[in-house]
Motif scaffolding. Structure first.
Motif, mmCIF file in Angstrom:
data_model
loop_
_atom_site.group_PDB
_atom_site.id
_atom_site.type_symbol
_atom_site.label_atom_id
_atom_site.label_comp_id
_atom_site.label_asym_id
_atom_site.label_seq_id
_atom_site.Cartn_x
_atom_site.Cartn_y
_atom_site.Cartn_z
ATOM 1 N N ARG A 69 1.913 6.603 -2.834
ATOM 2 C CA ARG A 69 2.291 6.117 -1.504
ATOM 3 C C ARG A 69 1.525 6.822 -0.393
ATOM 4 N NH1 ARG A 69 8.261 6.087 1.470
ATOM 5 N NH2 ARG A 69 7.546 4.981 3.328
ATOM 6 N N SER A 88 2.229 0.508 1.815
ATOM 7 C CA SER A 88 2.808 1.823 1.556
ATOM 8 C C SER A 88 4.073 2.063 2.361
ATOM 9 C CB SER A 88 1.771 2.915 1.841
ATOM 10 O OG SER A 88 1.252 2.793 3.151
ATOM 11 N N TYR A 116 3.843 -1.420 -2.290
ATOM 12 C CA TYR A 116 2.807 -0.833 -3.141
ATOM 13 C C TYR A 116 3.311 -0.581 -4.550
ATOM 14 C CZ TYR A 116 5.040 3.735 -2.923
ATOM 15 O OH TYR A 116 5.928 4.765 -3.062
ATOM 16 N N LEU A 155 -2.271 6.171 -0.159
ATOM 17 C CA LEU A 155 -2.529 4.832 0.381
ATOM 18 C C LEU A 155 -2.277 4.789 1.884
ATOM 19 C CD1 LEU A 155 -0.963 2.550 -2.381
ATOM 20 C CD2 LEU A 155 -3.387 2.782 -1.821
ATOM 21 N N LEU A 156 -1.188 5.430 2.316
ATOM 22 C CA LEU A 156 -0.862 5.426 3.739
ATOM 23 C C LEU A 156 -1.942 6.155 4.549
ATOM 24 C CD1 LEU A 156 1.155 4.701 5.950
ATOM 25 C CD2 LEU A 156 2.361 6.838 5.472
#
Length: 223
Positions: free
Chosen positions: A35, A21, A26, A38-39
């Motif tokens: 993003r 990310s 990604y 996911l982070l």
């Protein structure tokens, strides 16, 4: 599997998500809006791993089948070798699939501005189907990677995704009047839609090229 080992596995999986990310890789797998989820998920996994690693000791847990470790292989591959986004190889084999349906029944005229009007390949295909013929006589510019066809034909191509690369669909416009570039190279094509082409579902839209210029690969190759 020891508690400490479980913590290390969590930390590794979290680190993979953070790296993907943070660096933008990604985008090879999922859409841009994912993003931050996911982070955050990666950071949470790393934080959850701290306690097992620091305070896990040597306590034995229930036995885990050896095959379980194979679950780490995809993450290990992604961490060490950044896979490339989908490109010409897949596009040339899925070219007969229908592109996504247009979001509206008809389109407004293109902006009345000098020069070529920038369009996504997907929108060009939608407008080619539109009975209002909003592309007629207008110079447009599309960007995409090059995929090849039979008899020297070539296409400006994009892969569009709904959520992830697994549901990718091919959208492409055939380019005429210009030399065929190398497969998977990225180009910006300026040209005029050939009247009537792509006006039936499943038929090829054709762009008569005025110019073709190479461009860098965009960070987000889907769209």
């Amino acid at each position: 599997m020891r508690t400490t080992t479980q913590g290390l596995v969590l930390a590794f999986l979290g680190a993979v998500l953070v790296r993907l990310s943070w660096e933008g890789a990604y985008l090879h797998f999922v859409t841009g809006w994912m993003r931050w989820p996911l982070l955050v998920t990666g950071v949470v996994l790393v934080l959850l791993a701290v306690r097992p690693i620091v305070g896990g000791g040597e306590r034995e847990e229930h036995p885990v089948p050896a095959a379980t470790w194979l679950l780490l292989l995809p993450a290990l591959v992604v961490f060490l070798v950044s896979p490339q986004p989908l490109g010409a190889y897949l596009a040339e084999r899925r070219a007969d699939e229908a592109p996504p349906a247009a979001p509206v029944a008809s389109f407004a005229p293109l902006p009345d501005a000098p020069g070529a009007v920038p369009l996504e390949v997907e929108e060009l295909l939608w407008r080619a189907l539109d009975e209002n013929a909003t592309l007629a006589g207008r110079s447009v510019e599309v960007e995409g990677f090059v995929s090849h066809g039979e008899d020297g034909r070539w296409f400006a191509t994009r892969m569009v995704i709904g959520c992830c690369a697994a549901d990718a669909a091919v959208v492409r416009v055939r380019v005429e009047g210009a030399d065929r570039p190398a497969r998977n190279s990225w180009v910006a094509v300026t040209g005029t839609w050939r009247d009537g082409t792509g006006a039936e579902p499943g038929s090829e839209a054709i762009l008569d090229a005025e110019s073709v210029r190479p461009i860098p690969t965009p960070a987000d190759t889907y769209g």
